[in-house]
Write a protein that holds these residues in place. Structure first.
Motif, short mmCIF file in Angstrom:
data_model
loop_
_atom_site.label_atom_id
_atom_site.label_comp_id
_atom_site.label_asym_id
_atom_site.label_seq_id
_atom_site.Cartn_x
_atom_site.Cartn_y
_atom_site.Cartn_z
N GLY A 59 29.19 39.37 33.30
CA GLY A 59 29.84 38.43 34.20
C GLY A 59 31.21 37.98 33.73
O GLY A 59 32.12 37.79 34.55
N LYS A 60 31.39 37.80 32.44
CA LYS A 60 32.67 37.33 31.92
C LYS A 60 33.67 38.48 31.84
O LYS A 60 33.34 39.57 31.37
CB LYS A 60 32.49 36.68 30.55
N PRO A 61 34.91 38.26 32.30
CA PRO A 61 35.90 39.34 32.33
C PRO A 61 36.11 40.03 30.98
O PRO A 61 36.20 41.26 30.92
CB PRO A 61 37.18 38.62 32.79
N GLU A 62 36.19 39.26 29.90
CA GLU A 62 36.41 39.87 28.58
C GLU A 62 35.25 40.77 28.19
O GLU A 62 35.45 41.87 27.65
CB GLU A 62 36.62 38.79 27.52
N GLY A 83 38.83 37.33 36.43
CA GLY A 83 37.96 36.58 37.32
C GLY A 83 38.58 36.44 38.70
O GLY A 83 39.78 36.64 38.89
N GLU A 86 41.56 33.92 38.79
CA GLU A 86 42.41 33.92 37.59
C GLU A 86 43.87 34.07 38.03
O GLU A 86 44.48 35.13 37.89
CB GLU A 86 41.97 35.05 36.65
#
Length: 210
Positions: A59-62, A83, A86
């Motif tokens: 789920g987290k972009p990184e 995101g 973002e």
């Protein structure tokens, strides 16, 4: 981490239409071609990925960028994910966004939002930026049948210079698998991006029609 000139960058967005295999194959080809990919994934696209591919993406972009980099053998920083809100990402501004963007697959909701200039999320804003900066925007819609609303929105965008490339693979290359059909569409996208491809032999070069 290597610096990529803008001509070696492409924004790739996945929205909620059917066609996850196209997106995965295209991402793999872009990485292999040494292109830096700015990746945008909608919530609906995640549902499609889970349904069609059985995949749950981080789920987290990184975390997503790192996971995909390992999966596709990308160099550090070659895949950058963002995101949906973002707004300080490069793709949100004409001064930083790549000049080329592909939305694959592209839902009709996304088509409508882009055609109206809604810019309610980063995919829509990134597309708006490419249009206003006179860059190259390729949409790969997948819907059937097409309503008058769909057709009007697509025509509006086509008149702005957007390339409308429906997910409609050909059969003249005698595909033997689903992967062959996917490769056909990905090859056409790569052609329009000006990138070499060896996925599908070009018409008139070898094969039974020569």
């Amino acid at each position: 981490m290597a610096e990529y000139p803008r001509e070696r960058q492409v924004t790739l967005a996945l929205s909620g239409a059917s066609g996850a295999p196209y997106a995965l194959a295209l991402l793999q080809c872009l990485v292999k071609a040494g292109i830096q990919v700015h990746l945008l994934v909608s919530g609906a696209a995640r549902v499609v990925l889970a349904t069609e591919q059985g995949e749950q993406w981080p789920g987290k972009p990184e975390a997503l960028a790192a996971w995909l980099a390992e999966r596709f053998g990308a160099d550090p920083g070659q895949i950058r994910a963002y995101g949906k809100e973002e707004w300080f990402s490069p793709v949100a501004s004409g001064s930083g966004a790549p000049k080329r963007m592909v939305i694959c697959p592209c839902s009709m909701g996304t088509v409508a939002a882009i055609a109206s200039g809604a810019s309610d999320n980063l995919i829509e804003r990134a597309a708006d930026v490419v249009i206003k900066e006179k860059g190259q925007l390729i949409l790969v819609p997948r819907e059937s049948p097409l309503s008058e609303i769909h057709l009007e929105n697509l025509l509006k965008l086509a008149r702005m210079g957007v390339t409308i490339m429906p997910a409609a693979p050909g059969f003249y290359h005698q595909p033997q698998s689903i992967a062959d059909l996917v490769d056909f569409m990905v090859a056409r996208i790569l052609d329009h991006l000006g990138l070499d491809q060896a996925l599908v032999q070009r018409w008139g070069y070898g094969g039974p029609e020569s």
